[in-house]
Structure formats: C-alpha cells, structure tokens
Design a protein around this motif. Structure first.
Motif, PDB file in Angstrom:
ATOM      1  N   TYR A 178       4.021  11.986  23.966  1.00  0.00           N
ATOM      2  CA  TYR A 178       2.861  11.107  23.815  1.00  0.00           C
ATOM      3  C   TYR A 178       1.584  11.867  24.176  1.00  0.00           C
ATOM      4  N   ASN A 179       0.465  11.480  23.553  1.00  0.00           N
ATOM      5  CA  ASN A 179      -0.824  11.980  24.015  1.00  0.00           C
ATOM      6  C   ASN A 179      -1.349  11.072  25.113  1.00  0.00           C
ATOM      7  N   LEU A 181      -3.505   8.851  25.089  1.00  0.00           N
ATOM      8  CA  LEU A 181      -3.800   7.486  24.641  1.00  0.00           C
ATOM      9  C   LEU A 181      -2.528   6.680  24.399  1.00  0.00           C
ATOM     10  N   GLY A 182      -1.379   7.305  24.645  1.00  0.00           N
ATOM     11  CA  GLY A 182      -0.122   6.611  24.429  1.00  0.00           C
ATOM     12  C   GLY A 182       0.398   6.689  23.007  1.00  0.00           C
ATOM     13  N   GLU A 183      -0.237   7.504  22.160  1.00  0.00           N
ATOM     14  CA  GLU A 183       0.203   7.664  20.783  1.00  0.00           C
ATOM     15  C   GLU A 183       1.343   8.682  20.719  1.00  0.00           C
ATOM     16  N   LYS A 184       2.340   8.414  19.863  1.00  0.00           N
ATOM     17  CA  LYS A 184       3.465   9.328  19.715  1.00  0.00           C
ATOM     18  C   LYS A 184       3.058  10.535  18.876  1.00  0.00           C
ATOM     19  N   ILE A 185       3.188  11.719  19.462  1.00  0.00           N
ATOM     20  CA  ILE A 185       2.930  12.963  18.743  1.00  0.00           C
ATOM     21  C   ILE A 185       4.221  13.476  18.112  1.00  0.00           C
ATOM     22  N   CYS A 187       8.655  12.353  17.944  1.00  0.00           N
ATOM     23  CA  CYS A 187       9.745  11.460  18.330  1.00  0.00           C
ATOM     24  C   CYS A 187      10.977  11.814  17.500  1.00  0.00           C
ATOM     25  N   TYR A 209      -0.489  15.550  28.058  1.00  0.00           N
ATOM     26  CA  TYR A 209       0.537  14.909  27.241  1.00  0.00           C
ATOM     27  C   TYR A 209       1.695  14.484  28.146  1.00  0.00           C
TER      28      TYR A 209
END
Length: 228
Positions: A178-179, A181-185, A187, A209
């Motif tokens: 995750y970055n 901001l909680g976004e998946k980079i 998975c 991260y």
C-alpha cells in the motif's frame, strides 16, 4: 580505520555459524556477532566511515547461499543480503571489496542449471535497499505450524522488494503493498513459495509504503517501508 581489528570466519559452538568479531589491538574482545542461519564467513572489508561488510555462505538452499552482511563499528546489524543461484544448489562467496564508487563487489560461484559451478560477481549498494529475510526465531521453531515470525532486515527499497521464507510450512500467501494513502500498489495471491519478488517499483514515488503478508487469511507480516 578506528584502530580496532575486525575478523570473519566460523565458530563451531554449538554448530557451525558465520561470525564477525572485533578485537582491540591488545587482543581483547570488543564484540562478536553470530549469524544464526549462517555457515561461514570468508572475507571482510570496510568503508571510509567505519561500517563493516562481510561475505560468506549461509545455510540456505541445499548446500548454502551466498551471504553478505553489514555491521556498524559497534557491531549492530545494518542489513543482510542472500543470493540463491539458478539451480538452488551450492553457492558461495570468496571475496568482498568496497569499491571507489561506494558500491560493494562480491566474487565467488553459484550453481547454474546444467552448467555446474559458475564464476559469479555480485554488486550491491553499500546502503540497505530492501531485502527481507522471512525466518523463524529460534524460540519459534517448535511452533511453526501454528504461527510464523517474520524479521525485516531493512526498511528501504528502490526498484524491488525481495521476500524470502525459510522453514515455512506450506500455505497460500497474499502479499499487498500500500502507499501512504491506503491505495494498493501491488496485490497477489499465490501458492506458498520460498522466495518472492515485487518488481517494477522504480517508477513509483518516493515515500512511505506498507507491506502486508497473509498466510491462509492470517496476517503474518506488517512492515513500514521507505522508497528511496
């Protein structure tokens, strides 16, 4: 450079272990560092500010992997590196030097697929760039089937994150990056594997991260990492 002596080799108490020790010039011991999953150290060098770099062999693979580690002048671990050759067989180092360009160079051999022992040179950044050694602590080895301890070696990465599992029971893995901001980079869910790489991270932004690893839907690792 600091007026002390640094030696690498192996100790057989209680089993063979990769060790690095520091002595004063009068022969008295300053400190000793033992690598629990190491076998023997063959070469040692240092940089301009006194950090220590040792190369040798670990107990990974079938007969061992190339291993390098960096220690501070006071004996604290800065990072560790391990290389398992293509055949997952016999890999070893013989010499490590600190280059004038500030990078490290290790010479030795690794076992190729169908090519037996191959002369091998590996270059490393002298600063930690993001390898993670996933292995149980000694006190956890009797409970491997119940839980898994994961020990990070570095908090930094550049273009990839390398994950290695040792003595780990078979399971399904889920690896998420995750970055801030909680976004998946990244998975991916996959069957158990002894090593895993997250590649292609060179273009993502520098910053903080979070790496999370699950085994059979249970979280077994949660790390805060920094992209340099």
């Amino acid at each position: 450079m600091d007026g002390n002596i640094y030696v690498t080799g192996c100790s057989s108490d209680p089993t063979f272990s990769f060790i690095v020790l520091s002595l004063k010039t009068d022969g008295s011991q300053r400190w000793i560092h033992r690598v629990e999953d190491g076998d023997v150290g063959f070469s040692i060098t240092n940089d301009q500010i006194g950090n220590i770099y040792a190369a040798g062999r670990s107990k990974g693979g079938i007969y061992g992997d190339i291993m390098a580690l960096s220690l501070s002048p006071s004996g604290e671990v800065r990072w560790r590196y391990r290389y398992n050759g293509p055949a997952n067989y016999y890999d070893d180092s013989r010499k490590i030097i600190y280059g004038q360009d500030g990078n490290l160079y290790i010479a030795g051999f690794s076992t190729g697929n169908g090519t037996n022992l191959d002369f091998t040179i590996i270059s490393l950044f002298s600063e930690p760039m993001g390898e993670y050694d996933m292995s149980p602590r000694n006190k956890d080895k009797d409970s491997l089937k119940k839980d898994v301890n994961i020990r990070p070696i570095s908090t930094f990465f550049n273009e990839k994150i390398f994950i290695k599992f040792l003595d780990f029971h078979k399971s399904t893995l889920k690896i998420i990056l995750y970055n801030s901001l909680g976004e998946k980079i990244f998975c991916k869910t996959c069957p158990f594997t002894f090593s895993f790489e997250i590649n292609g991270l060179g273009k993502i932004s520098k910053g903080v991260y979070f790496l999370k690893i699950y085994s059979n839907k249970k979280e077994i690792g949660n790390f805060k990492l920094i992209k340099k």
